[in-house]
Design an enzyme around this catalytic site. Structure first.
Site, short mmCIF file in Angstrom:
data_model
loop_
_atom_site.label_atom_id
_atom_site.label_comp_id
_atom_site.label_asym_id
_atom_site.label_seq_id
_atom_site.Cartn_x
_atom_site.Cartn_y
_atom_site.Cartn_z
CB CYS A 64 -0.96 0.00 1.18
SG CYS A 64 -0.15 0.32 2.74
CB ALA A 65 0.12 4.83 0.13
#
Lengths: 75, 375
Positions: free
Chosen positions: B73-74
């Protein structure tokens, strides 16, 4: 704007702003408006995408002094 | 089952070794479409984490049982959540430590060659963003070229090699990433070189890097010859190191050439770009090993993870060097260009010292691929 509920998600990191938003949204009726305050920059694009995929409408969003505010109408 | 943490270094090794990996990317669809972890044998599934809050049952059948699984994810938080849900469903999975933020900042040092006097040259591969920096080491001294913002990595590497950083160069004013050159120079007392034609608006002191300059690194001469090669920017300068390596900056890449439009002057600079590539570079030895400041696609990596090729091979194979018709060349580099890098104006202003954003802001400005080339 007739806001039904305000959710304070400031200081929370991803994924919590969305987890809390989803939970708060579950308690609203269709057509009611949730106001969300967050500080996680990623919340901006994620909330927009989440609202879209969940059939909700992001009415407005603002950014002031590092606080992001969103108004979401339940679909 | 268990949840493991995988570092950006470990993922980089899988890219270099062409290993298989199944990546479950839980960022939103726009972010995934814009930029992701690239590997020749990587498979992908993009499901935003917010579509998995009620459970992962629906995606279980899309996840292979015979491959290593990495959740991305980020910034890490959401991938840990999804990895834990998958683990509860019986899978063994990993998440990427630090998320795409760490991926964007990871640098992998790869040795690209030896120098005549026993010195070495290293390439620092910023695998997530495609930026390439260099360190030339000789007799206790080091020169750094096109350093990224993660300056500790260069300074620590020099310390581990027991060398002193004496010269720091930027081949041009970068528009896709924030330079670490000035910071390293301030920290170590090294000389910071910039081409003056790119530095007309800079707010700090620098040494003027001009064609014909020769900078010696170490006691025995490892010369860095500067070669003025405008086109990507008006000041763009290449280096010939030890008569063997051609550091081409953002003028020439392995499978593409530099774009002339990032300072808003495509029409003015296209002639310079052609002159640099079709005339100045033609005068150089075809045996020189080209070391560019970027790669665009993972296919440009050699087997050891380095990005390097002989100039003669590029003259034969690089499409951008083989367009005889000048107007066709002009069209290629001024029309249908890819989107400009994220926040490229602000990045240029930062590199000129005009603005000094906070670290978190700098990180955000650099998100995404570099997009400095045209193919």
């Amino acid at each position: 704007m007739d806001v039904t509920k305000v959710l304070d998600a400031k200081g929370l990191a991803c994924p919590m702003p969305i987890v809390r938003t989803k939970k708060a949204m579950n308690e609203l009726e269709s057509g009611q408006i949730l106001e969300v305050h967050a500080t996680d920059k990623g919340a901006k694009s994620d909330l927009a995408a989440w609202a879209k995929s969940g059939g909700h409408e992001l009415l407005k969003d603002t950014e002031e002094n590092d606080v992001l505010k969103f108004w979401i109408k339940k679909g | 089952m268990t949840v493991n943490m995988m570092s950006a270094h470990e993922v980089t090794q899988k890219v270099f070794n062409k290993e298989e990996l199944f990546i479950l990317d839980v960022r939103n669809e726009d972010a995934f479409a814009d930029w992701k972890i690239e590997g020749e044998n990587f498979e992908y599934l993009n499901i935003p984490y917010f579509d998995l809050l009620d459970g992962v049952e629906e995606i279980l059948e899309k996840i292979p049982s015979n491959k290593e699984i990495l959740v991305v994810c980020a910034k890490e938080g959401s991938s840990v959540m999804v990895a834990e849900m998958l683990s509860e469903a019986g899978l063994t999975v990993s998440y990427l430590q630090g998320g795409m933020k760490a991926w964007s900042e990871h640098l992998e040092p790869v040795k690209v060659g030896d120098l005549k006097d026993g010195g070495e040259i290293y390439q620092f591969v910023r695998i997530g963003k495609g930026c390439l920096s260099y360190m030339v080491i000789s007799n206790g001294e080091a020169a750094i070229i096109d350093a990224t913002r993660m300056t500790d990595i260069f300074v620590d590497f020099a310390t581990s090699k027991e060398v002193k950083i004496t010269n720091v160069f930027d081949t041009h004013l970068h528009a896709d990433h924030i330079s670490g050159g000035r910071k390293i120079a301030e920290q170590t007392g090294a000389t910071y070189w910039l081409p003056p034609k790119d530095a007309q608006e800079v707010t700090f002191e620098y040494a003027a890097l001009e064609g014909g300059n020769v900078v010696t690194v170490g006691n025995t001469p490892i010369d860095i010859h500067a070669l003025y090669s405008p086109g990507h920017t008006i000041g763009s300068t290449s280096f010939v190191v030890d008569e063997k390596f051609l550091l081409s900056g953002d003028i020439l890449f392995i499978d593409s050439i530099g774009r002339p439009d990032l300072a808003g002057k495509a029409e003015d600079w296209v002639g310079d770009l052609r002159e640099s590539l079709y005339s100045r570079y033609r005068d150089l030895s075809e045996e020189l090993i080209v070391l560019p400041a970027h790669f665009m696609i993972i296919d440009e990596l050699n087997e050891d993870g380095s990005v390097a090729e002989k100039l003669g091979v590029l003259f034969a194979k690089n499409h951008g060097l083989n367009i005889e018709d000048e107007s066709e060349f002009r069209r290629l580099v001024t029309e249908n260009l890819p989107p400009q890098p994220n926040a490229y104006q602000e990045i240029r202003e930062t590199n000129m010292g005009e603005i000094t954003p906070e670290e978190e802001k700098q990180r955000e400005m650099e998100i995404g691929p570099n997009r400095c080339a045209v193919r």
